[in-house]
Design a protein around this motif. Sequence first.
Motif, PDB file in Angstrom:
ATOM      1  N   ASP A  46       0.799  -1.226   0.000  1.00 33.23           N
ATOM      2  CA  ASP A  46       0.000   0.000   0.000  1.00 33.23           C
ATOM      3  C   ASP A  46       0.838   1.285   0.000  1.00 33.23           C
ATOM      4  O   ASP A  46       0.306   2.378   0.094  1.00 33.23           O
ATOM      5  CB  ASP A  46      -0.969   0.007   1.182  1.00 33.23           C
ATOM      6  N   GLU A  47       2.151   1.161  -0.136  1.00 33.45           N
ATOM      7  CA  GLU A  47       2.993   2.350  -0.225  1.00 33.45           C
ATOM      8  C   GLU A  47       3.563   2.441  -1.643  1.00 33.45           C
ATOM      9  O   GLU A  47       3.549   1.457  -2.372  1.00 33.45           O
ATOM     10  CB  GLU A  47       4.098   2.319   0.836  1.00 33.45           C
ATOM     11  N   PRO A  48       4.049   3.609  -2.041  1.00 31.29           N
ATOM     12  CA  PRO A  48       4.596   3.745  -3.398  1.00 31.29           C
ATOM     13  C   PRO A  48       5.729   2.739  -3.634  1.00 31.29           C
ATOM     14  O   PRO A  48       6.583   2.542  -2.772  1.00 31.29           O
ATOM     15  CB  PRO A  48       5.126   5.176  -3.438  1.00 31.29           C
ATOM     16  N   PHE A  49       5.687   2.099  -4.810  1.00 24.47           N
ATOM     17  CA  PHE A  49       6.666   1.070  -5.150  1.00 24.47           C
ATOM     18  C   PHE A  49       8.068   1.661  -5.256  1.00 24.47           C
ATOM     19  O   PHE A  49       8.284   2.685  -5.883  1.00 24.47           O
ATOM     20  CB  PHE A  49       6.282   0.386  -6.467  1.00 24.47           C
ATOM     21  N   MET A  50       9.011   1.020  -4.612  1.00 22.57           N
ATOM     22  CA  MET A  50      10.427   1.378  -4.576  1.00 22.57           C
ATOM     23  C   MET A  50      10.652   2.818  -4.121  1.00 22.57           C
ATOM     24  O   MET A  50      11.463   3.556  -4.670  1.00 22.57           O
ATOM     25  CB  MET A  50      11.108   1.114  -5.926  1.00 22.57           C
ATOM     26  N   LEU A 101       6.845  -7.487  -4.271  1.00 22.28           N
ATOM     27  CA  LEU A 101       7.609  -7.287  -3.033  1.00 22.28           C
ATOM     28  C   LEU A 101       7.894  -8.615  -2.347  1.00 22.28           C
ATOM     29  O   LEU A 101       8.971  -8.802  -1.768  1.00 22.28           O
ATOM     30  CB  LEU A 101       6.858  -6.341  -2.103  1.00 22.28           C
ATOM     31  N   LYS A 102       6.939  -9.555  -2.411  1.00 23.19           N
ATOM     32  CA  LYS A 102       7.163 -10.874  -1.800  1.00 23.19           C
ATOM     33  C   LYS A 102       8.341 -11.573  -2.460  1.00 23.19           C
ATOM     34  O   LYS A 102       9.175 -12.170  -1.787  1.00 23.19           O
ATOM     35  CB  LYS A 102       5.910 -11.743  -1.920  1.00 23.19           C
ATOM     36  N   ARG A 103       8.415 -11.502  -3.781  1.00 29.46           N
ATOM     37  CA  ARG A 103       9.526 -12.132  -4.509  1.00 29.46           C
ATOM     38  C   ARG A 103      10.841 -11.455  -4.147  1.00 29.46           C
ATOM     39  O   ARG A 103      11.845 -12.121  -3.901  1.00 29.46           O
ATOM     40  CB  ARG A 103       9.271 -12.066  -6.014  1.00 29.46           C
ATOM     41  N   LEU A 104      10.841 -10.132  -4.126  1.00 31.16           N
ATOM     42  CA  LEU A 104      12.071  -9.408  -3.792  1.00 31.16           C
ATOM     43  C   LEU A 104      12.505  -9.661  -2.359  1.00 31.16           C
ATOM     44  O   LEU A 104      13.696  -9.734  -2.072  1.00 31.16           O
ATOM     45  CB  LEU A 104      11.885  -7.910  -4.030  1.00 31.16           C
ATOM     46  N   ASP A 105      11.538  -9.799  -1.455  1.00 33.03           N
ATOM     47  CA  ASP A 105      11.897 -10.063  -0.059  1.00 33.03           C
ATOM     48  C   ASP A 105      12.517 -11.449   0.068  1.00 33.03           C
ATOM     49  O   ASP A 105      13.471 -11.645   0.809  1.00 33.03           O
ATOM     50  CB  ASP A 105      10.664  -9.928   0.836  1.00 33.03           C
ATOM     51  N   ALA A 106      11.982 -12.413  -0.690  1.00 31.02           N
ATOM     52  CA  ALA A 106      12.514 -13.778  -0.649  1.00 31.02           C
ATOM     53  C   ALA A 106      13.831 -13.892  -1.416  1.00 31.02           C
ATOM     54  O   ALA A 106      14.734 -14.636  -1.023  1.00 31.02           O
ATOM     55  CB  ALA A 106      11.495 -14.753  -1.235  1.00 31.02           C
ATOM     56  N   ARG A 107      13.946 -13.159  -2.514  1.00 28.50           N
ATOM     57  CA  ARG A 107      15.124 -13.241  -3.385  1.00 28.50           C
ATOM     58  C   ARG A 107      15.475 -11.838  -3.878  1.00 28.50           C
ATOM     59  O   ARG A 107      15.137 -11.454  -5.000  1.00 28.50           O
ATOM     60  CB  ARG A 107      14.801 -14.158  -4.571  1.00 28.50           C
ATOM     61  N   PRO A 108      16.148 -11.048  -3.046  1.00 27.32           N
ATOM     62  CA  PRO A 108      16.402  -9.644  -3.410  1.00 27.32           C
ATOM     63  C   PRO A 108      17.308  -9.449  -4.624  1.00 27.32           C
ATOM     64  O   PRO A 108      17.435  -8.335  -5.116  1.00 27.32           O
ATOM     65  CB  PRO A 108      17.013  -9.041  -2.149  1.00 27.32           C
TER      66      PRO A 108
END
Length: 140
Positions: free
Chosen positions: A16-20, A111-118
């Motif tokens: 819910d916040e602006p991406f990146m 974000l879930k993918r980046l959190d798991a595999r940054p």
Amino acid sequence: MKAENFLPEDYRPAEDEPFMNERQLEYFRRKLLAWKAEILEDSRDTIEGMKDSTRNIPDIADRASEETDRALELRTRDRERKLVSKIDAALRRIENGEFGYCEVTGEPISLKRLDARPIATMTLEAQERHERREKVHRDD
């Protein structure tokens, strides 16, 4: 980055916040730096351990087992060395403003993918297409 001082310890990027935004970028930068430091520390421990364990083992089976363990450890460290270069590339993408976006489609990576595999450089869908193409064109 300016957000470094303002990032709470329990911060997690949210949809819910602006991406990146600056907070998300700082979160991933810290995550990548911590991961890199952990890999480098493991590598130093391996080198120290190998220096300490260079001994002459008279039993052939024990020596073979030790050499197998050492080869496996070196293979793991080689994979981690390659991972460090991917972490460095992700850190450069953060600095260049390219982090979090698919290199194929330009779409945001979840974000879930980046959190798991940054170190991810593609959306899940683009990665799956890439792997299917790679499997079809692979020489077996």
